[in-house]
Design an enzyme around this catalytic site. Structure first.
Site, PDB file in Angstrom:
ATOM      1  N   GLY A 286       0.864  -1.169   0.000  1.00  0.00           N
ATOM      2  CA  GLY A 286       0.000   0.000   0.000  1.00  0.00           C
ATOM      3  C   GLY A 286       0.903   1.222   0.000  1.00  0.00           C
TER       4      GLY A 286
ATOM      5  N   HIS B 186       9.833   0.265  -3.944  1.00  0.00           N
ATOM      6  CA  HIS B 186       8.651   1.134  -3.908  1.00  0.00           C
ATOM      7  C   HIS B 186       9.072   2.608  -3.845  1.00  0.00           C
ATOM      8  CE1 HIS B 186       4.404   2.010  -2.433  1.00  0.00           C
ATOM      9  NE2 HIS B 186       5.033   3.118  -2.078  1.00  0.00           N
ATOM     10  N   GLU B 187      10.039   2.910  -2.982  1.00  0.00           N
ATOM     11  CA  GLU B 187      10.436   4.316  -2.787  1.00  0.00           C
ATOM     12  C   GLU B 187      11.189   4.866  -3.999  1.00  0.00           C
ATOM     13  OE1 GLU B 187       9.046   5.893  -0.372  1.00  0.00           O
ATOM     14  OE2 GLU B 187       8.264   4.001   0.392  1.00  0.00           O
TER      15      GLU B 187
END
Ligand code: ZN
Length: 196
Positions: free
Chosen positions: A126, A169-170
């Protein structure tokens, strides 16, 4: 929603620490590298402090990238929570005695993925900027990242499992990519329906 496109990358300093949501175009732009000499400047240190601050109210927030607070610079912060969750070894010689059970937040400036495992698995994720969607994204199980820390020192950090997922993700955020661009089985799970 505020539009930061007409401001300098430091324009956020006039705003409160607010996490922008997926409709905001700032999340779709490629962030710029931080000049290494500027890492110790009050401006960059303020951005890093704001990123850490922005994570605090979010129990499920394990990391944040600068574009998520409207700053188009290649910086991400991983909450010490990740190391607590994963029980990874961490060199936290600076953590205060009162916080001995908490690992310190780690800062990655101008990160580059230097190694990626061939093995990839679907992992649920998420995002603080994509409330409240969750989905499965195929991520390399192991990665190695080279970056500068908040003092401008170069370091390399290997990661597996959750931390490897967080790195990917980052870094996607720094390239204007959101997890929903790659995810399958995306569903909405409002806070009352899960216990993150
Ligand atoms: Zn995110």
């Amino acid at each position: 929603m505020h539009d930061l496109s007409s401001h300098s990358p430091y324009g956020i300093m006039i705003f409160m620490v607010h996490i922008v949501q997926k409709e905001d175009l700032v999340l779709r732009k490629k962030a710029e590298e931080v000049p290494v000499k500027e890492i110790s400047s009050p401006k960059i240190q303020k951005v890093i402090a704001d990123m850490k601050k922005a994570l605090v109210p979010h129990e499920d927030g394990v990391a944040i990238a600068a574009p998520q607070i409207g700053v188009l610079l290649r910086i991400f912060v991983v909450s010490g929570k990740v190391f607590d969750i994963e029980a990874l070894k961490d060199d936290d010689e600076e953590s205060a005695p009162s916080k001995k059970k908490r690992h310190k937040d780690l800062v990655f400036i101008n990160p580059h993925i230097t190694k990626t495992s061939k093995q990839k698995v679907w992992m649920t994720e998420g995002c603080l900027s994509v409330r409240w969607l969750y989905g499965d994204v195929k991520r390399a199980t192991k990665t190695e990242v080279r970056a500068y820390d908040e003092r401008g020192k170069r370091f390399t950090r290997g990661a597996s499992r959750l931390l490897s997922q967080v790195f990917q993700h980052e870094i996607d955020h720094l390239d204007g990519v959101l997890f929903i661009d790659k995810a399958r089985h995306v569903e909405e799970l409002p806070p009352e329906k899960h216990d993150a």
